[in-house]
Design a protein around this motif. Structure first.
Motif, PDB file in Angstrom:
ATOM      1  N   PRO A   1       0.948  -1.226  -0.008  1.00 26.57           N
ATOM      2  CA  PRO A   1      -0.040  -0.073   0.107  1.00 26.57           C
ATOM      3  C   PRO A   1       0.818   1.199   0.018  1.00 26.57           C
ATOM      4  O   PRO A   1       0.515   2.092  -0.771  1.00 26.57           O
ATOM      5  N   GLN A   2       1.727   1.378   0.635  1.00 25.69           N
ATOM      6  CA  GLN A   2       2.860   2.575   1.004  1.00 25.69           C
ATOM      7  C   GLN A   2       3.269   2.638  -0.447  1.00 25.69           C
ATOM      8  O   GLN A   2       3.554   3.738  -0.985  1.00 25.69           O
ATOM      9  N   ALA A   3       4.005   1.606  -0.990  1.00 26.23           N
ATOM     10  CA  ALA A   3       4.552   1.474  -2.427  1.00 26.23           C
ATOM     11  C   ALA A   3       3.459   2.217  -3.332  1.00 26.23           C
ATOM     12  O   ALA A   3       3.871   3.014  -4.301  1.00 26.23           O
ATOM     13  N   ALA A   4       2.377   1.613  -3.459  1.00 29.36           N
ATOM     14  CA  ALA A   4       1.388   2.009  -4.520  1.00 29.36           C
ATOM     15  C   ALA A   4       1.229   3.541  -4.210  1.00 29.36           C
ATOM     16  O   ALA A   4       0.929   4.375  -5.188  1.00 29.36           O
ATOM     17  N   GLN A   5       0.883   4.024  -2.987  1.00 27.82           N
ATOM     18  CA  GLN A   5       0.730   5.474  -2.815  1.00 27.82           C
ATOM     19  C   GLN A   5       1.903   6.011  -3.198  1.00 27.82           C
ATOM     20  O   GLN A   5       1.442   7.316  -3.725  1.00 27.82           O
ATOM     21  N   PHE A   6       3.026   5.765  -2.859  1.00 29.00           N
ATOM     22  CA  PHE A   6       4.313   6.611  -3.346  1.00 29.00           C
ATOM     23  C   PHE A   6       4.434   6.865  -4.916  1.00 29.00           C
ATOM     24  O   PHE A   6       4.433   7.696  -5.472  1.00 29.00           O
ATOM     25  N   TYR A   7       4.074   5.714  -5.682  1.00 31.88           N
ATOM     26  CA  TYR A   7       4.049   5.836  -7.037  1.00 31.88           C
ATOM     27  C   TYR A   7       2.953   6.513  -7.615  1.00 31.88           C
ATOM     28  O   TYR A   7       3.210   7.405  -8.791  1.00 31.88           O
ATOM     29  N   GLN A   8       1.673   6.520  -6.987  1.00 31.82           N
ATOM     30  CA  GLN A   8       0.682   7.187  -7.390  1.00 31.82           C
ATOM     31  C   GLN A   8       1.179   8.567  -7.220  1.00 31.82           C
ATOM     32  O   GLN A   8       0.725   9.601  -8.307  1.00 31.82           O
ATOM     33  N   GLU A   9       1.590   9.096  -5.914  1.00 31.86           N
ATOM     34  CA  GLU A   9       1.702  10.626  -5.768  1.00 31.86           C
ATOM     35  C   GLU A   9       2.947  10.989  -6.863  1.00 31.86           C
ATOM     36  O   GLU A   9       2.923  12.108  -7.318  1.00 31.86           O
ATOM     37  N   SER A  10       3.793  10.294  -6.974  1.00 31.61           N
ATOM     38  CA  SER A  10       5.102  10.494  -7.965  1.00 31.61           C
ATOM     39  C   SER A  10       4.514  10.927  -9.140  1.00 31.61           C
ATOM     40  O   SER A  10       4.792  11.858 -10.061  1.00 31.61           O
ATOM     41  N   MET A  11       3.729   9.827  -9.724  1.00 31.89           N
ATOM     42  CA  MET A  11       3.076   9.963 -11.233  1.00 31.89           C
ATOM     43  C   MET A  11       2.292  11.213 -11.273  1.00 31.89           C
ATOM     44  O   MET A  11       2.488  11.886 -12.373  1.00 31.89           O
ATOM     45  N   LEU A  12       1.528  11.690 -10.392  1.00 29.44           N
ATOM     46  CA  LEU A  12       0.882  13.086 -10.433  1.00 29.44           C
ATOM     47  C   LEU A  12       1.761  14.308 -10.441  1.00 29.44           C
ATOM     48  O   LEU A  12       1.591  15.295 -11.056  1.00 29.44           O
ATOM     49  N   VAL A  13       2.913  14.184  -9.715  1.00 26.86           N
ATOM     50  CA  VAL A  13       3.727  15.257  -9.684  1.00 26.86           C
ATOM     51  C   VAL A  13       4.484  15.352 -11.061  1.00 26.86           C
ATOM     52  O   VAL A  13       4.637  16.308 -11.581  1.00 26.86           O
ATOM     53  N   TYR A  14       4.958  14.213 -11.683  1.00 28.74           N
ATOM     54  CA  TYR A  14       5.683  14.121 -13.018  1.00 28.74           C
ATOM     55  C   TYR A  14       4.664  14.488 -13.991  1.00 28.74           C
ATOM     56  O   TYR A  14       5.095  15.253 -14.911  1.00 28.74           O
ATOM     57  N   GLN A  15       3.465  14.304 -13.938  1.00 27.45           N
ATOM     58  CA  GLN A  15       2.436  14.481 -15.198  1.00 27.45           C
ATOM     59  C   GLN A  15       2.119  16.144 -14.919  1.00 27.45           C
ATOM     60  O   GLN A  15       2.207  16.693 -16.035  1.00 27.45           O
ATOM     61  N   LYS A  16       2.116  16.467 -13.746  1.00 28.56           N
ATOM     62  CA  LYS A  16       1.735  17.924 -13.545  1.00 28.56           C
ATOM     63  C   LYS A  16       3.099  18.731 -14.233  1.00 28.56           C
ATOM     64  O   LYS A  16       2.921  19.795 -14.876  1.00 28.56           O
ATOM     65  N   LEU A  17       4.238  18.341 -14.018  1.00 26.18           N
ATOM     66  CA  LEU A  17       5.472  18.979 -14.312  1.00 26.18           C
ATOM     67  C   LEU A  17       5.732  18.532 -15.972  1.00 26.18           C
ATOM     68  O   LEU A  17       6.783  19.222 -16.539  1.00 26.18           O
ATOM     69  N   LYS A  18       4.990  17.588 -16.538  1.00 27.28           N
ATOM     70  CA  LYS A  18       5.209  17.294 -17.610  1.00 27.28           C
ATOM     71  C   LYS A  18       6.649  16.518 -17.869  1.00 27.28           C
ATOM     72  O   LYS A  18       7.707  16.845 -18.761  1.00 27.28           O
ATOM     73  N   ASN A  19       7.195  15.944 -16.749  1.00 30.32           N
ATOM     74  CA  ASN A  19       8.489  15.430 -16.794  1.00 30.32           C
ATOM     75  C   ASN A  19       8.390  13.927 -17.336  1.00 30.32           C
ATOM     76  O   ASN A  19       8.344  12.924 -16.490  1.00 30.32           O
ATOM     77  N   HIS A  20       8.346  13.569 -18.530  1.00 32.77           N
ATOM     78  CA  HIS A  20       8.278  12.303 -19.267  1.00 32.77           C
ATOM     79  C   HIS A  20       9.367  11.767 -18.793  1.00 32.77           C
ATOM     80  O   HIS A  20       9.242  10.469 -18.840  1.00 32.77           O
ATOM     81  N   ALA A  21      10.658  12.099 -18.876  1.00 32.37           N
ATOM     82  CA  ALA A  21      11.894  11.320 -18.817  1.00 32.37           C
ATOM     83  C   ALA A  21      11.757  10.385 -17.475  1.00 32.37           C
ATOM     84  O   ALA A  21      11.797   9.162 -17.347  1.00 32.37           O
ATOM     85  N   ASP A  22      11.397  11.246 -16.382  1.00 28.32           N
ATOM     86  CA  ASP A  22      11.117  10.291 -15.004  1.00 28.32           C
ATOM     87  C   ASP A  22      10.074   9.474 -14.905  1.00 28.32           C
ATOM     88  O   ASP A  22       9.923   8.498 -14.238  1.00 28.32           O
ATOM     89  N   LEU A  23       8.959  10.040 -15.596  1.00 28.31           N
ATOM     90  CA  LEU A  23       7.758   9.160 -15.839  1.00 28.31           C
ATOM     91  C   LEU A  23       7.834   7.882 -16.222  1.00 28.31           C
ATOM     92  O   LEU A  23       7.485   6.859 -15.793  1.00 28.31           O
ATOM     93  N   VAL A  24       8.631   7.732 -17.295  1.00 28.39           N
ATOM     94  CA  VAL A  24       9.012   6.468 -18.071  1.00 28.39           C
ATOM     95  C   VAL A  24       9.606   5.318 -16.962  1.00 28.39           C
ATOM     96  O   VAL A  24       8.966   4.411 -17.133  1.00 28.39           O
ATOM     97  N   TRP A  25      10.699   5.997 -16.343  1.00 27.27           N
ATOM     98  CA  TRP A  25      11.317   5.008 -15.363  1.00 27.27           C
ATOM     99  C   TRP A  25      10.396   4.496 -14.386  1.00 27.27           C
ATOM    100  O   TRP A  25      10.322   3.536 -13.849  1.00 27.27           O
ATOM    101  N   LEU A  26       9.572   5.658 -13.848  1.00 29.51           N
ATOM    102  CA  LEU A  26       8.540   5.498 -12.753  1.00 29.51           C
ATOM    103  C   LEU A  26       7.733   4.310 -13.122  1.00 29.51           C
ATOM    104  O   LEU A  26       7.313   3.681 -12.391  1.00 29.51           O
TER     105      LEU A  26
END
Length: 236
Positions: free
Chosen positions: A1-26
């Motif tokens: 659950p903690q890992a899933a939450q971390f990934y979801q929160e990180s994805m939202l940040v990367y998507q908002k910043l349009k940080n596609h490079a890090d989103l690919v690896w995430l």
């Protein structure tokens, strides 16, 4: 659950910043976690999303890494033709762009596919090349995986049981030294190798071989695993 939450929160940040490079690896990392936990549908979805984004943004290194992960997932699902195709594509890209870390991983994956298909000479060559790269890069967790894979291969020839035991013991010692126990998804393979080893060696012989392997330094263990005494010499 903690890992899933971390990934979801990180994805939202990367998507908002349009940080596609890090989103690919995430997406790739999340897919790997899902695969290791047996959630194949989630893994496939994340891998495909990562691959599409990597291709769209021209992130060639990531494309190769995702193809390698897709290959292992396909292999675990029984589609070895697709697995081989994806893994070979990954290896070709990584050789071309000089991604040695990625290449070492993909060669290991290709060796695993070949081993399970009983293509032992090819598997041996892939795993030895992977071990060579990992040693040069000092990627010690990978070195342990390579040693374990080579030990399993050697046990397909009963005459190599003592060699296999020493290499497997050296891998266990390395894991202890770097604090990297086997992941639960990888444990069955090594336990199978250990059981096969005990089946062909007496208790006394096993204890001696295991002690000999633990006495090796890392450099000695790798050199031993790459020595001309190997049971397979044919190239893939």
């Amino acid at each position: 659950p903690q890992a899933a939450q971390f990934y979801q929160e990180s994805m939202l940040v990367y998507q908002k910043l349009k940080n596609h490079a890090d989103l690919v690896w995430l997406l790739l990392d999340r897919g790997e976690l899902a695969r290791q936990q047996g959630h194949d549908q989630q893994a496939a979805a994340d891998f495909q999303a990562s691959l599409a984004l990597a291709q769209e943004t021209g992130h060639i290194k990531a494309v190769a890494s995702v193809l390698s992960s897709l290959a292992i997932l396909a292999h675990e699902q029984g589609d070895d033709n697709q697995a081989t195709t994806w893994c070979d594509q990954s290896i070709a890209i990584q050789r071309k762009i000089g991604d040695k870390y990625g290449l070492a991983e993909s060669l290991h994956n290709r060796g695993t596919i070949a081993y399970d298909r009983q293509e032992y000479a090819a598997a041996w060559a892939y795993h030895q090349e992977s071990l060579t790269l990992r040693q040069r890069l000092q990627e010690l967790r990978g070195v342990a995986y390579s040693l374990e894979a080579l030990a399993a291969l050697a046990l397909t020839k009963a005459s190599s049981a003592e060699w296999a035991g020493q290499v497997l013991s050296a891998a266990a010692k390395l894991r202890e030294a770097i604090g990297a126990p086997l992941a639960s998804c990888d444990r069955p393979r090594t336990e199978q190798t250990l059981a096969a080893l005990r089946a062909v060696l007496s208790a006394e012989a096993f204890a001696m071989v295991w002690a000999d392997g633990r006495a090796l330094t890392l450099e000695q263990a790798v050199a031993y695993a790459l020595s001309p005494q190997e049971p397979f010499q044919a190239a893939p």
